[in-house]
Design a protein around this motif. Structure first.
Motif, short mmCIF file in Angstrom:
data_model
loop_
_atom_site.label_atom_id
_atom_site.label_comp_id
_atom_site.label_asym_id
_atom_site.label_seq_id
_atom_site.Cartn_x
_atom_site.Cartn_y
_atom_site.Cartn_z
N GLU A 109 89.31 25.85 -21.45
CA GLU A 109 90.58 26.07 -22.12
C GLU A 109 91.77 25.70 -21.23
O GLU A 109 92.76 25.13 -21.68
N LEU A 110 91.67 26.06 -19.96
CA LEU A 110 92.80 25.90 -19.05
C LEU A 110 92.69 24.62 -18.21
O LEU A 110 93.54 24.37 -17.35
N GLU A 111 91.63 23.85 -18.46
CA GLU A 111 91.36 22.63 -17.70
C GLU A 111 91.29 22.91 -16.20
O GLU A 111 91.96 22.28 -15.38
N LEU A 112 90.49 23.92 -15.89
CA LEU A 112 90.20 24.26 -14.49
C LEU A 112 88.71 24.05 -14.27
O LEU A 112 87.98 23.70 -15.20
N GLU A 113 88.27 24.31 -13.05
CA GLU A 113 86.84 24.16 -12.76
C GLU A 113 86.18 25.53 -12.68
O GLU A 113 86.66 26.41 -11.96
N ALA A 114 85.09 25.69 -13.44
CA ALA A 114 84.35 26.96 -13.39
C ALA A 114 83.33 26.93 -12.27
O ALA A 114 82.60 25.94 -12.12
N VAL A 115 83.29 27.99 -11.48
CA VAL A 115 82.21 28.14 -10.51
C VAL A 115 81.64 29.55 -10.60
O VAL A 115 82.32 30.47 -11.05
N ASP A 116 80.39 29.67 -10.18
CA ASP A 116 79.68 30.94 -10.31
C ASP A 116 79.07 31.22 -8.94
O ASP A 116 78.31 30.40 -8.43
N THR A 117 79.42 32.33 -8.33
CA THR A 117 78.97 32.55 -6.94
C THR A 117 77.44 32.61 -6.86
O THR A 117 76.87 32.07 -5.92
N ASP A 118 76.80 33.23 -7.84
CA ASP A 118 75.33 33.31 -7.79
C ASP A 118 74.71 31.91 -7.84
O ASP A 118 73.80 31.60 -7.08
#
Ligand code: S3P
Length: 163
Positions: A24-33
Motif C-alpha cells: 500500500e505504501l510502496e515500501l519494502e516488507a521484511v520479516d525478522t524470522d
C-alpha cells in the motif's frame, strides 16, 4: 522515509500486515524470522533445538542493529524481539512502532503453532507469556491497533492510526 515496525504476540498477523502495508505504501516488507532463517540456512525450530533460544536472540539483536540503519522498511518483528531493549531499541529509533493487538485466546485457538517453538505449550502457559509481554509491547509502541476480522480491515485500521 522512516521505518514502520510491527510488534505483537506470535500469531497476531504481523507478517501479513507488513506485506499488505508495504504494498500500500510502496515500501519494502521484511520479516525478522524469515531473514534469520535465510541467513542461517535453517528453520527457527532447528535454531532453537540445535543452538538454543539465547543464540536465536543474539541473531535477532544483530539483525536489528542492521535493519535500524536502513529506511523505507515495514518490519515484522518476531514476537519475543521487543523483550530485549537491545533489539527493539534501535528499531524504535529508526521509525514508528505499531503494536498489533490480538486476543491471545483467539490466537491460541486459531493459529498454527507448528513452527513456533514457544507456541507449543498449554493454553495457560501461552496466556501467561502474553500477560508478561503485553505491557512491554505497549511500552515500546507509538501506536496500538487491534486486529480486525480480516487482514484487509486490519490494514485499514493501521493506515488510519498512521494518518
Ligand atoms: C517467538 C516468535 C516467533 C519467532 C520465534 C520466537 C516468540 O515469531 O521469532 O519462534 O518469542 O514469541 P512470530 O511472532 O512471527 O511467530
Amino acid at each position: 522515509m522512516r521505518n514502520l515496525v510491527l510488534i505483537g504476540m506470535m500469531g497476531c498477523g504481523k507478517s501479513t500486515a507488513a506485506r499488505l502495508l508495504a504494498q500500500e505504501l510502496e515500501l519494502e516488507a521484511v520479516d525478522t524470522d524469515q531473514l534469520i532463517e535465510a541467513r542461517e540456512g535453517r528453520s527457527i525450530p532447528d535454531i532453537f533445538a540445535q543452538s538454543g533460544e539465547d543464540c536465536f536472540r543474539e541473531l535477532e539483536a544483530e539483525l536489528c542493529r542492521e535493519l535500524a540503519r536502513r529506511e523505507g522498511l515495514v518490519i515484522a518483528c518476531g514476537g519475543g524481539l521487543p523483550m530485549r531493549p537491545d533489539c527493539i531499541g534501535p528499531l524504535k529509533t529508526s521509525g514508528t512502532v505499531v503494536f498489533l493487538e490480538r486476543d491471545p485466546n483467539d490466537i491460541y485457538d486459531n493459529v498454527n503453532m507448528e513452527h513456533r517453538p514457544l507456541g507449543q505449550v498449554e493454553r495457560e502457559a501461552f496466556l501467561e507469556r502474553y500477560r508478561q509481554r503485553e505491557p512491554v509491547y505497549r511500552r515500546w509502541a507509538d501506536r496500538v491497533v487491534s486486529t480486525r476480522a480480516t487482514a484487509a480491515e486490519t490494514l485499514e485500521a493501521i493506515l488510519e492510526v498512521l494518518r
